[in-house]
Design an enzyme around this catalytic site. Sequence first.
Site, PDB file in Angstrom:
ATOM      1  N   GLY A 100       0.885  -1.246  -0.183  1.00  0.00           N
ATOM      2  CA  GLY A 100       0.093  -0.087   0.007  1.00  0.00           C
ATOM      3  C   GLY A 100       1.024   1.288   0.068  1.00  0.00           C
ATOM      4  O   GLY A 100       2.111   1.141  -0.259  1.00  0.00           O
ATOM      5  N   ASN A 101       0.233   2.286   0.296  1.00  0.00           N
ATOM      6  CA  ASN A 101       1.052   3.631   0.226  1.00  0.00           C
ATOM      7  C   ASN A 101       0.257   4.516   1.398  1.00  0.00           C
ATOM      8  O   ASN A 101      -0.646   4.099   1.863  1.00  0.00           O
ATOM      9  CB  ASN A 101       1.133   4.451  -0.977  1.00  0.00           C
ATOM     10  CG  ASN A 101      -0.375   4.849  -1.431  1.00  0.00           C
ATOM     11  OD1 ASN A 101      -1.292   5.607  -1.133  1.00  0.00           O
ATOM     12  ND2 ASN A 101      -0.755   4.038  -2.507  1.00  0.00           N
ATOM     13  N   ALA A 102       1.007   5.592   1.676  1.00  0.00           N
ATOM     14  CA  ALA A 102       0.567   6.571   2.719  1.00  0.00           C
ATOM     15  C   ALA A 102      -0.521   7.627   2.354  1.00  0.00           C
ATOM     16  O   ALA A 102      -0.781   8.320   3.199  1.00  0.00           O
ATOM     17  CB  ALA A 102       1.954   7.008   3.260  1.00  0.00           C
ATOM     18  N   SER A 103      -1.028   7.423   1.469  1.00  0.00           N
ATOM     19  CA  SER A 103      -2.263   8.629   1.114  1.00  0.00           C
ATOM     20  C   SER A 103      -3.215   8.420   2.107  1.00  0.00           C
ATOM     21  O   SER A 103      -3.908   7.258   2.151  1.00  0.00           O
ATOM     22  CB  SER A 103      -2.684   7.993  -0.523  1.00  0.00           C
ATOM     23  OG  SER A 103      -3.716   9.128  -0.570  1.00  0.00           O
ATOM     24  N   ALA A 106      -3.721   7.746  -5.012  1.00  0.00           N
ATOM     25  CA  ALA A 106      -2.324   6.992  -5.219  1.00  0.00           C
ATOM     26  C   ALA A 106      -2.506   5.402  -5.629  1.00  0.00           C
ATOM     27  O   ALA A 106      -3.023   4.790  -4.807  1.00  0.00           O
ATOM     28  CB  ALA A 106      -1.659   7.136  -4.074  1.00  0.00           C
TER      29      ALA A 106
END
Length: 404
Positions: free
Chosen positions: A207-210, A274
Amino acid sequence: MSRICLGVGGGIAAYKAADLLRKLTEAGHDVTVVPTAAALQFVGAPTWSALSHHPVASDVWTGAADVEHVRLGRAAQLVVVAPATADLLARAAHGLADDLLTNALLTARCPVLFAPAMHTEMWEHPATVANVATLRERGCVVLEPASGRLTGTDTGKGRLPEPAEIAEFAQLLLAVPHALPCDLAGRHVVVSAGGTREPLDPVRFLGNASSGRQGYAVAAVAAARGAHVTLVAANVELPDPAATDVVRVGTALELRDAVRKHAATADVVVMAAAVADFRPSTAAEYKIKKSDVPPAAIELDENPDVLAELVAERAGDAVLVGFAAETGDDTASVLEHGRAKLARKGCDVLVVNAVGPGKAFGQRDNAGVILDAAGHERVVDLGPKHVLAAALLDVVAQRLQARR
Ligand code: CTP
């Protein structure tokens, strides 16, 4: 510090205005509360004066020596009315001046923001519809109410938008007084927000930090400017913005399906999400154990590029907007990467912002440069994400108008 006049109407949501007041004072503003007599039936004057540190009146006779009914409106840099009841909207639309708040509304020359709350039938009544239209024509901002549980056991449209959301709009209007014109009425705007998660097993993902904050701000501002908004949210924990249709997704493929489905009828698609470029080729059915063969390398498949697909297929003449979160590197700056990405992706508008520790992702504020295909570049300094959202929608609205 700005001077805000907070009008409170006589509805059960008056108690939520105490939270709004707190948020506005904590943001450093000087807030004078003007409740109607009916509002004082719900929440008493000591609450308002204790939280605002100002005396409270609802009639024009208290403090007459200082001509309060004129001074208040003249001094205000913003008037916020929350909750705005059907009665209050009617009195404001007709220019009545039968209490302190309606006097302040007539003397104010600053932006005025109404956050309505009432039962669905009252909101939909032709009299209220006409009053709201009149106020909007005069340049007031009248938010759409949220949907959900009403005073009794019934549900529907008519809830007060969240105090946090009203506070964001207040900050926006203080920073940019003309940020919320009704210029997207009749338009369908699709916004993707958040970050996709690509499962490795039932409990792990890439995943990502958005956080979804910037996309949510675009959706909220578009709705406040009159658009019908579909918000495709990937793993976002924020409250739903009022008057938007929220579609929840998890993975890039789910996001792609939802965006494409709603893009078919869209005038604008804003890809603020994102989206993971790759996903694990397989997701384990059971939790991967430490003792399992170590996954020395995770095999990945490439995800479709949703924005590039929309550009390639360009069925209608929707305005297509991308976001580029860049760190810059040895080869190019954040802006140079952004310019190259706009050319590569072929979308109409691209918002470039710098990301990294303490920048953009998950933060309240954001800065960016809005690039368009004609080579225009508009710099938006660090400030609330709603301010960047409004600047972006200015550019979008201009393009829509040019296409008409
Ligand atoms: N995007 C998309 N589908 C993807 C990846 C990105 O629609 N699979 C969209 C994003 O929502 C964003 C824009 O494309 O609006 C740019 O995303 P970004 O991740 O910066 O672009 P990439 O093409 O992945 O470029 P790179 O990884 O080379 O920076």
